[in-house]
Design a protein around this motif. Structure first.
Motif, PDB file in Angstrom:
ATOM      1  N   GLU A 152       0.800  -1.227   0.000  1.00 33.61           N
ATOM      2  CA  GLU A 152       0.000   0.000   0.000  1.00 33.61           C
ATOM      3  C   GLU A 152       0.838   1.286   0.000  1.00 33.61           C
ATOM      4  O   GLU A 152       0.577   2.187  -0.796  1.00 33.61           O
ATOM      5  N   PRO A 153       1.893   1.385   0.849  1.00 30.58           N
ATOM      6  CA  PRO A 153       2.655   2.638   0.858  1.00 30.58           C
ATOM      7  C   PRO A 153       3.433   2.870  -0.434  1.00 30.58           C
ATOM      8  O   PRO A 153       3.757   3.996  -0.781  1.00 30.58           O
ATOM      9  N   MET A 154       3.768   1.779  -1.133  1.00 34.13           N
ATOM     10  CA  MET A 154       4.665   1.882  -2.292  1.00 34.13           C
ATOM     11  C   MET A 154       3.911   1.996  -3.612  1.00 34.13           C
ATOM     12  O   MET A 154       4.392   2.591  -4.576  1.00 34.13           O
ATOM     13  N   LEU A 155       2.712   1.419  -3.654  1.00 32.70           N
ATOM     14  CA  LEU A 155       2.017   1.241  -4.927  1.00 32.70           C
ATOM     15  C   LEU A 155       1.770   2.512  -5.743  1.00 32.70           C
ATOM     16  O   LEU A 155       2.004   2.508  -6.957  1.00 32.70           O
ATOM     17  N   PRO A 156       1.332   3.622  -5.118  1.00 32.60           N
ATOM     18  CA  PRO A 156       1.100   4.818  -5.930  1.00 32.60           C
ATOM     19  C   PRO A 156       2.361   5.257  -6.686  1.00 32.60           C
ATOM     20  O   PRO A 156       2.303   5.564  -7.876  1.00 32.60           O
ATOM     21  N   THR A 157       3.514   5.241  -5.988  1.00 34.86           N
ATOM     22  CA  THR A 157       4.765   5.623  -6.642  1.00 34.86           C
ATOM     23  C   THR A 157       5.110   4.641  -7.755  1.00 34.86           C
ATOM     24  O   THR A 157       5.451   5.044  -8.872  1.00 34.86           O
ATOM     25  N   SER A 158       5.017   3.339  -7.459  1.00 37.35           N
ATOM     26  CA  SER A 158       5.366   2.335  -8.474  1.00 37.35           C
ATOM     27  C   SER A 158       4.505   2.507  -9.709  1.00 37.35           C
ATOM     28  O   SER A 158       4.999   2.453 -10.838  1.00 37.35           O
ATOM     29  N   ALA A 159       3.188   2.717  -9.493  1.00 32.99           N
ATOM     30  CA  ALA A 159       2.269   2.846 -10.621  1.00 32.99           C
ATOM     31  C   ALA A 159       2.645   4.069 -11.461  1.00 32.99           C
ATOM     32  O   ALA A 159       2.635   4.008 -12.693  1.00 32.99           O
ATOM     33  N   ARG A 160       3.018   5.162 -10.781  1.00 29.41           N
ATOM     34  CA  ARG A 160       3.364   6.392 -11.510  1.00 29.41           C
ATOM     35  C   ARG A 160       4.635   6.174 -12.343  1.00 29.41           C
ATOM     36  O   ARG A 160       4.667   6.450 -13.540  1.00 29.41           O
ATOM     37  N   VAL A 161       5.670   5.625 -11.694  1.00 31.59           N
ATOM     38  CA  VAL A 161       6.951   5.450 -12.387  1.00 31.59           C
ATOM     39  C   VAL A 161       6.823   4.434 -13.526  1.00 31.59           C
ATOM     40  O   VAL A 161       7.203   4.708 -14.674  1.00 31.59           O
ATOM     41  N   LEU A 162       6.266   3.273 -13.222  1.00 28.06           N
ATOM     42  CA  LEU A 162       6.156   2.227 -14.242  1.00 28.06           C
ATOM     43  C   LEU A 162       5.198   2.657 -15.357  1.00 28.06           C
ATOM     44  O   LEU A 162       5.445   2.396 -16.537  1.00 28.06           O
ATOM     45  N   GLY A 163       4.116   3.355 -14.966  1.00 28.01           N
ATOM     46  CA  GLY A 163       3.168   3.874 -15.955  1.00 28.01           C
ATOM     47  C   GLY A 163       3.850   4.834 -16.916  1.00 28.01           C
ATOM     48  O   GLY A 163       3.630   4.784 -18.132  1.00 28.01           O
ATOM     49  N   GLY A 164       4.704   5.705 -16.366  1.00 28.10           N
ATOM     50  CA  GLY A 164       5.446   6.670 -17.197  1.00 28.10           C
ATOM     51  C   GLY A 164       6.336   5.955 -18.202  1.00 28.10           C
ATOM     52  O   GLY A 164       6.408   6.336 -19.379  1.00 28.10           O
ATOM     53  N   ILE A 165       6.996   4.911 -17.735  1.00 26.44           N
ATOM     54  CA  ILE A 165       7.904   4.158 -18.619  1.00 26.44           C
ATOM     55  C   ILE A 165       7.120   3.490 -19.749  1.00 26.44           C
ATOM     56  O   ILE A 165       7.515   3.538 -20.918  1.00 26.44           O
ATOM     57  N   MET A 166       5.972   2.902 -19.386  1.00 29.55           N
ATOM     58  CA  MET A 166       5.146   2.230 -20.397  1.00 29.55           C
ATOM     59  C   MET A 166       4.655   3.248 -21.429  1.00 29.55           C
ATOM     60  O   MET A 166       4.699   2.993 -22.638  1.00 29.55           O
ATOM     61  N   ALA A 167       4.208   4.424 -20.929  1.00 32.08           N
ATOM     62  CA  ALA A 167       3.698   5.453 -21.840  1.00 32.08           C
ATOM     63  C   ALA A 167       4.780   5.855 -22.845  1.00 32.08           C
ATOM     64  O   ALA A 167       4.512   5.998 -24.042  1.00 32.08           O
ATOM     65  N   LYS A 168       5.996   5.989 -22.354  1.00 32.26           N
ATOM     66  CA  LYS A 168       7.100   6.390 -23.214  1.00 32.26           C
ATOM     67  C   LYS A 168       7.383   5.313 -24.272  1.00 32.26           C
ATOM     68  O   LYS A 168       7.573   5.623 -25.449  1.00 32.26           O
ATOM     69  N   LEU A 169       7.385   4.059 -23.841  1.00 26.35           N
ATOM     70  CA  LEU A 169       7.631   2.959 -24.779  1.00 26.35           C
ATOM     71  C   LEU A 169       6.543   2.914 -25.850  1.00 26.35           C
ATOM     72  O   LEU A 169       6.807   2.610 -27.015  1.00 26.35           O
ATOM     73  N   ILE A 170       5.300   3.225 -25.420  1.00 24.89           N
ATOM     74  CA  ILE A 170       4.189   3.200 -26.376  1.00 24.89           C
ATOM     75  C   ILE A 170       4.349   4.326 -27.405  1.00 24.89           C
ATOM     76  O   ILE A 170       4.236   4.099 -28.607  1.00 24.89           O
TER      77      ILE A 170
END
Ligand code: UDP
Ligand code: MG
Length: 341
Positions: free
Chosen positions: A20-38
């Motif tokens: 729970e404490p980590m998930l928002p950050t992980s989602a933001r960072v990993l989401g950003g990376i995926m968006a860039k790859l797309i």
């Protein structure tokens, strides 16, 4: 880098246990990376981040559900209870590989440099089926964690188990490599030991391990010991062999002792020797217990395997429905294999 014929669909598999404490950050960072790859057309638009909730007791699943509602990039699997990280990884890969060309597994705490994902995808385009993320700098880990990990790799190598040192579960795999992994039906697979056995063109990428940014380690000493023993006993019969050697050595020793006893007998020295009797009594008793327990460990494991119980139970799967209109096996993504020997 050679261009691929088609664009691969990538799924990031992220095991989460009380994150729970980590998930928002992980989602933001990993989401950003995926968006860039797309945007760079490295992966398809319907590529996903698949969070596997390993029976968390906190609000991890609520957060995953929220993320999924906000953005179709995110999706999740929920276990019916806690099954452990290895099971979470296997479940994620099993569910995702039918609809993915590439899968990357990464811990939720971002200790493994997520920026490496770009290079991993590049390596996949260059034709590698397996890309290992390897930590070449563990200074941020505690002394204890580093030392125990190093001794583990050393010991496993001595026991004849091939592992990629300092590689945890941060890796990219192609669909065919995952399909091969899925053929290993053991109930508690030791993934890090199996993957080097798969073959396929593979390569390593190096990164520095960062400290955990939020939450606490989900691997207390108890779980670490269990993990190490799992690795050893599921991969090697060397301990039984070691018992055989030790047993043989003791038998030779006993034979020498026998000669000595005869000599003493004929010399008329019979009552002395209390200490040697006590010593061999304790030593042999202890040794036999250890030997029996090692054999028992393997018998127990055969018993567990014979039952063929499920490795995990999925309570909710929001990944598969997203692709229900897609054919399970997507058009074969063709790598350009020219660059890989
Ligand atoms: N994890 C899991 N189930 C467990 C324990 C851990 O899914 O029973 C996940 C955890 O959420 C994290 C990853 O496995 O994403 C690695 O755990 P952690 O970072 O706590 O391990 P460490 O880095 O301390 O070895
Ligand atoms: Mg961690």
């Amino acid at each position: 880098m050679k261009n691929a014929v088609t664009t691969p669909r990538l799924t990031l598999v992220v095991p989460c246990y009380n994150e729970e404490p980590m998930l928002p950050t992980s989602a933001r960072v990993l989401g950003g990376i995926m968006a860039k790859l797309i945007t760079q057309h490295q992966i398809t638009q319907d590529s996903k981040i698949l969070f596997v909730d390993d029976g968390s007791q906190d609000r991890t699943w609520d957060l995953i559900t929220q993320l999924r509602h906000d953005q179709s990039l995110f999706t999740g699997l929920k276990f019916s209870r806690n099954y452990g990280q290895e099971a979470a990884l296997m479940a994620g890969m099993q569910v995702a590989h039918r609809y993915s060309d590439l899968i990357i597994t990464i811990d939720a705490d971002l200790q493994d440099d997520p920026q490496l994902i770009f290079k991993m995808v590049e390596k996949a385009h260059a034709g590698f089926d397996i890309v290992y993320g390897v930590r070449n700098d563990r200074t941020t880990d505690t002394w204890f964690k580093r030392t125990t990990a190093q001794s583990f790799y050393w010991f496993m190598r001595k026991m004849g188990v091939e592992l990629v040192p300092n590689h945890s579960d941060f890796r990219l795999m192609s669909r065919r490599a995952i399909a091969a992994l899925m053929q290993f039906r053991e109930s508690r697979p030791f993934i890090r030991g199996i993957i080097p056995q798969l073959g396929f063109p593979s390569t390593r990428l190096y990164y520095k391990r960062a400290p955990r940014k939020a939450g606490t380690s989900k691997y207390p000493l108890r779980k670490m010991i269990r993990f190490a023993l799992d690795g050893l006993f599921s991969f090697s019969v060397a301990p039984i062999r070691a018992v055989l050697y030790a047993g043989t050595a003791i038998c030779i020793g006993a034979f020498v002792m026998l000669l000595w006893i005869f000599i003493q007998h004929f010399r008329g020295v019979v009552v002395t020797g209390w200490s040697s009797i006590m010593l061999s009594l304790w030593f042999l008793g202890g040794f036999q217990l250890v030997a029996i327990s090692i054999i028992g460990e393997y018998v127990g494991r055969s018993f567990t395997e014979a039952k063929h119980r499920p490795r995990f139970i999925i309570q909710t799967d929001t990944f598969t429905p997203a692709f229900s209109k897609t054919k399970p096996v997507v058009a074969e993504f063709r790598f350009d294999h020219q660059s890989v020997k």
